[in-house]
Design a protein around this motif. Sequence first.
Motif, PDB file in Angstrom:
ATOM      1  N   LEU A  35      57.272  56.114  16.244  1.00 50.82           N
ATOM      2  CA  LEU A  35      56.888  57.395  16.827  1.00 50.82           C
ATOM      3  C   LEU A  35      55.453  57.762  16.444  1.00 50.82           C
ATOM      4  CD1 LEU A  35      57.811  59.770  18.540  1.00 50.82           C
ATOM      5  CD2 LEU A  35      58.648  60.871  16.458  1.00 50.82           C
ATOM      6  N   VAL A  36      55.113  57.554  15.167  1.00 53.69           N
ATOM      7  CA  VAL A  36      53.749  57.838  14.708  1.00 53.69           C
ATOM      8  C   VAL A  36      52.765  56.893  15.391  1.00 53.69           C
ATOM      9  CG1 VAL A  36      52.200  57.843  12.713  1.00 53.69           C
ATOM     10  CG2 VAL A  36      54.495  58.779  12.496  1.00 53.69           C
ATOM     11  N   LEU A  37      53.148  55.630  15.527  1.00 47.99           N
ATOM     12  CA  LEU A  37      52.277  54.671  16.210  1.00 47.99           C
ATOM     13  C   LEU A  37      52.054  55.099  17.659  1.00 47.99           C
ATOM     14  CD1 LEU A  37      50.714  52.008  16.222  1.00 47.99           C
ATOM     15  CD2 LEU A  37      52.845  50.846  16.868  1.00 47.99           C
ATOM     16  N   GLY A  38      53.112  55.568  18.323  1.00 46.18           N
ATOM     17  CA  GLY A  38      52.969  56.042  19.692  1.00 46.18           C
ATOM     18  C   GLY A  38      52.026  57.227  19.774  1.00 46.18           C
ATOM     19  N   PHE A  39      52.130  58.139  18.811  1.00 39.99           N
ATOM     20  CA  PHE A  39      51.241  59.298  18.770  1.00 39.99           C
ATOM     21  C   PHE A  39      49.789  58.871  18.574  1.00 39.99           C
ATOM     22  CE2 PHE A  39      49.069  62.196  15.710  1.00 39.99           C
ATOM     23  CZ  PHE A  39      48.778  63.221  16.597  1.00 39.99           C
ATOM     24  N   TYR A  40      49.543  58.012  17.583  1.00 38.27           N
ATOM     25  CA  TYR A  40      48.184  57.523  17.324  1.00 38.27           C
ATOM     26  C   TYR A  40      47.623  56.807  18.557  1.00 38.27           C
ATOM     27  CZ  TYR A  40      48.774  58.335  12.266  1.00 38.27           C
ATOM     28  OH  TYR A  40      48.959  58.903  11.030  1.00 38.27           O
ATOM     29  N   ALA A  41      48.441  55.925  19.147  1.00 36.87           N
ATOM     30  CA  ALA A  41      47.981  55.159  20.301  1.00 36.87           C
ATOM     31  C   ALA A  41      47.694  56.069  21.493  1.00 36.87           C
ATOM     32  CB  ALA A  41      49.026  54.107  20.676  1.00 36.87           C
ATOM     33  N   ALA A  42      48.485  57.127  21.651  1.00 36.54           N
ATOM     34  CA  ALA A  42      48.264  58.066  22.751  1.00 36.54           C
ATOM     35  C   ALA A  42      46.913  58.763  22.604  1.00 36.54           C
ATOM     36  CB  ALA A  42      49.392  59.099  22.799  1.00 36.54           C
ATOM     37  N   ILE A  43      46.608  59.244  21.398  1.00 40.20           N
ATOM     38  CA  ILE A  43      45.323  59.915  21.155  1.00 40.20           C
ATOM     39  C   ILE A  43      44.169  58.956  21.408  1.00 40.20           C
ATOM     40  CG2 ILE A  43      43.855  60.986  19.405  1.00 40.20           C
ATOM     41  CD1 ILE A  43      46.038  62.830  20.231  1.00 40.20           C
ATOM     42  N   SER A  44      44.295  57.731  20.915  1.00 38.72           N
ATOM     43  CA  SER A  44      43.233  56.742  21.087  1.00 38.72           C
ATOM     44  C   SER A  44      43.061  56.362  22.562  1.00 38.72           C
ATOM     45  CB  SER A  44      43.553  55.486  20.266  1.00 38.72           C
ATOM     46  OG  SER A  44      42.517  54.538  20.354  1.00 38.72           O
ATOM     47  N   THR A  45      44.167  56.248  23.286  1.00 44.95           N
ATOM     48  CA  THR A  45      44.109  55.933  24.714  1.00 44.95           C
ATOM     49  C   THR A  45      43.422  57.054  25.492  1.00 44.95           C
ATOM     50  OG1 THR A  45      46.130  54.604  24.591  1.00 44.95           O
ATOM     51  CG2 THR A  45      45.481  55.409  26.764  1.00 44.95           C
ATOM     52  N   ILE A  46      43.787  58.283  25.169  1.00 47.27           N
ATOM     53  CA  ILE A  46      43.181  59.438  25.839  1.00 47.27           C
ATOM     54  C   ILE A  46      41.677  59.477  25.585  1.00 47.27           C
ATOM     55  CG2 ILE A  46      43.019  61.968  25.790  1.00 47.27           C
ATOM     56  CD1 ILE A  46      46.091  61.940  25.269  1.00 47.27           C
ATOM     57  N   TYR A  47      41.274  59.226  24.340  1.00 41.70           N
ATOM     58  CA  TYR A  47      39.837  59.258  24.035  1.00 41.70           C
ATOM     59  C   TYR A  47      39.105  58.123  24.753  1.00 41.70           C
ATOM     60  CZ  TYR A  47      35.393  59.063  21.640  1.00 41.70           C
ATOM     61  OH  TYR A  47      34.049  59.040  21.383  1.00 41.70           O
ATOM     62  N   GLY A  48      39.691  56.929  24.752  1.00 43.26           N
ATOM     63  CA  GLY A  48      39.054  55.807  25.440  1.00 43.26           C
ATOM     64  C   GLY A  48      38.890  56.092  26.919  1.00 43.26           C
ATOM     65  N   TYR A  49      39.911  56.647  27.532  1.00 45.59           N
ATOM     66  CA  TYR A  49      39.847  56.993  28.952  1.00 45.59           C
ATOM     67  C   TYR A  49      38.813  58.090  29.194  1.00 45.59           C
ATOM     68  CZ  TYR A  49      41.550  58.082  33.644  1.00 45.59           C
ATOM     69  OH  TYR A  49      41.643  58.279  35.000  1.00 45.59           O
ATOM     70  N   TYR A  50      38.767  59.068  28.277  1.00 45.47           N
ATOM     71  CA  TYR A  50      37.811  60.172  28.381  1.00 45.47           C
ATOM     72  C   TYR A  50      36.369  59.658  28.362  1.00 45.47           C
ATOM     73  CZ  TYR A  50      35.103  64.262  26.864  1.00 45.47           C
ATOM     74  OH  TYR A  50      34.164  65.257  26.756  1.00 45.47           O
ATOM     75  N   THR A  51      36.058  58.732  27.455  1.00 46.71           N
ATOM     76  CA  THR A  51      34.686  58.224  27.362  1.00 46.71           C
ATOM     77  C   THR A  51      34.291  57.436  28.614  1.00 46.71           C
ATOM     78  OG1 THR A  51      35.445  56.222  26.194  1.00 46.71           O
ATOM     79  CG2 THR A  51      34.742  58.095  24.842  1.00 46.71           C
ATOM     80  N   ILE A  52      35.260  56.763  29.211  1.00 47.32           N
ATOM     81  CA  ILE A  52      34.966  55.973  30.401  1.00 47.32           C
ATOM     82  C   ILE A  52      34.825  56.855  31.637  1.00 47.32           C
ATOM     83  CG2 ILE A  52      35.862  54.218  31.984  1.00 47.32           C
ATOM     84  CD1 ILE A  52      37.207  52.918  29.520  1.00 47.32           C
ATOM     85  N   ILE A  53      35.740  57.769  31.833  1.00 46.71           N
ATOM     86  CA  ILE A  53      35.778  58.583  33.047  1.00 46.71           C
ATOM     87  C   ILE A  53      34.880  59.809  32.956  1.00 46.71           C
ATOM     88  CG2 ILE A  53      37.257  59.945  34.588  1.00 46.71           C
ATOM     89  CD1 ILE A  53      37.682  56.914  34.735  1.00 46.71           C
ATOM     90  N   TYR A  54      35.002  60.568  31.852  1.00 50.17           N
ATOM     91  CA  TYR A  54      34.260  61.827  31.745  1.00 50.17           C
ATOM     92  C   TYR A  54      32.809  61.592  31.336  1.00 50.17           C
ATOM     93  CZ  TYR A  54      33.482  66.797  30.791  1.00 50.17           C
ATOM     94  OH  TYR A  54      33.012  68.096  30.812  1.00 50.17           O
ATOM     95  N   GLU A  55      32.609  60.745  30.312  1.00 50.90           N
ATOM     96  CA  GLU A  55      31.252  60.502  29.813  1.00 50.90           C
ATOM     97  C   GLU A  55      30.572  59.348  30.532  1.00 50.90           C
ATOM     98  OE1 GLU A  55      31.639  59.988  25.603  1.00 50.90           O
ATOM     99  OE2 GLU A  55      31.917  62.140  25.244  1.00 50.90           O
ATOM    100  N   LYS A  56      31.299  58.677  31.428  1.00 51.47           N
ATOM    101  CA  LYS A  56      30.744  57.564  32.218  1.00 51.47           C
ATOM    102  C   LYS A  56      30.222  56.427  31.344  1.00 51.47           C
ATOM    103  CE  LYS A  56      31.202  60.277  35.842  1.00 51.47           C
ATOM    104  NZ  LYS A  56      32.524  60.722  36.087  1.00 51.47           N
ATOM    105  N   ASN A  57      30.826  56.238  30.179  1.00 52.82           N
ATOM    106  CA  ASN A  57      30.426  55.166  29.270  1.00 52.82           C
ATOM    107  C   ASN A  57      31.338  53.964  29.524  1.00 52.82           C
ATOM    108  OD1 ASN A  57      29.849  53.420  27.180  1.00 52.82           O
ATOM    109  ND2 ASN A  57      29.697  55.024  25.638  1.00 52.82           N
TER     110      ASN A  57
END
Length: 312
Positions: free
Chosen positions: A61-83
């Motif tokens: 469960l903790v791994l899922g939580f950590y992975a979710a936050i990391s996935t969201i940030y990775g997606y954010y940098t690609i889509i929102y920040e265009k990186n």
Amino acid sequence: HNFQDFNLEKLMKPFQWFIVFCFFGLLLQLVGFEAPFLDLELARTNDIVKERYGSFAGSTLVLGFYAAISTIYGYYTIIYEKNKSIYNIVIFITSLATLFLAQSRRYYIFSFIIMLLIYFFGSYQNFKISTILTKNKWGILSIIALLVVSFMLQDKVFFFMRFYSTFDYVNDGSNILRAIKWLEAIQRFLDNFWFGAGLGDMGAVGKNLQEITVQEISVAESYFLKVFVEAGFFFGLSFIAITVYLLKKSFSVLKNPTKAFAAYIFIFFFIDCFMSMTLEYVLGSILFWISISIITKDELGNKKILPKVALL
């Protein structure tokens, strides 16, 4: 108040590397490697019991939580920040694979919701399918390839059973137990309606597990329910009012480049608090408070908002 100038995105960098570390731990477990420092759990779905792997995170469960936050940030940098650097794409794909392999069903849903928000608020104004496929073809192909490989590495039948049982509260044992805990928490709230049962009542933190009963260490499986049970009607209602206010505030700053990521994180926690106790995790609590400080940065000196945040 001291968190208002904190750069939440800098905290994500070492966090993402930890997820990469966990991903390799998962690969070791998938090929049969066992060690005391690699978490191994049993999951029961529709009367079938299978192993689940938590890698170095301590639990699935903790791994899922950590992975979710990391996935969201990775997606954010690609889509929102265009990186769209190779580094960002690799980290995002690795985080997504870790989330996929952790089999934490709720975080599949929560992550998907936040990524949809990031896409629609921080990406394209043209939502034609052909345009989306053309502009993102390599990313889409990479994600599909990753999901296929991850799928081949695990028990396919069991994975589909867990995925389909996400909202099955009739046959799935985990969901039935969760529903029972919700009902027990509601009853405990009704028994202590006005002023609550006392802080810490719905958790085992600070208790001597050798001297208490099973009922005394029951958890609400919902942070919102926990607040009502422990603090009573008045404080619970105030807590809900403040979090709804902050949710509204978060949606109002989704296009603000200095506050957007913090707003997405707060929305993630708001959804998560309905079904889990994530704010009892140290990292979860830290991210929650930092996100609040950032999205209310320009208003913390305002006499109207300061008492609300202080009460929360």
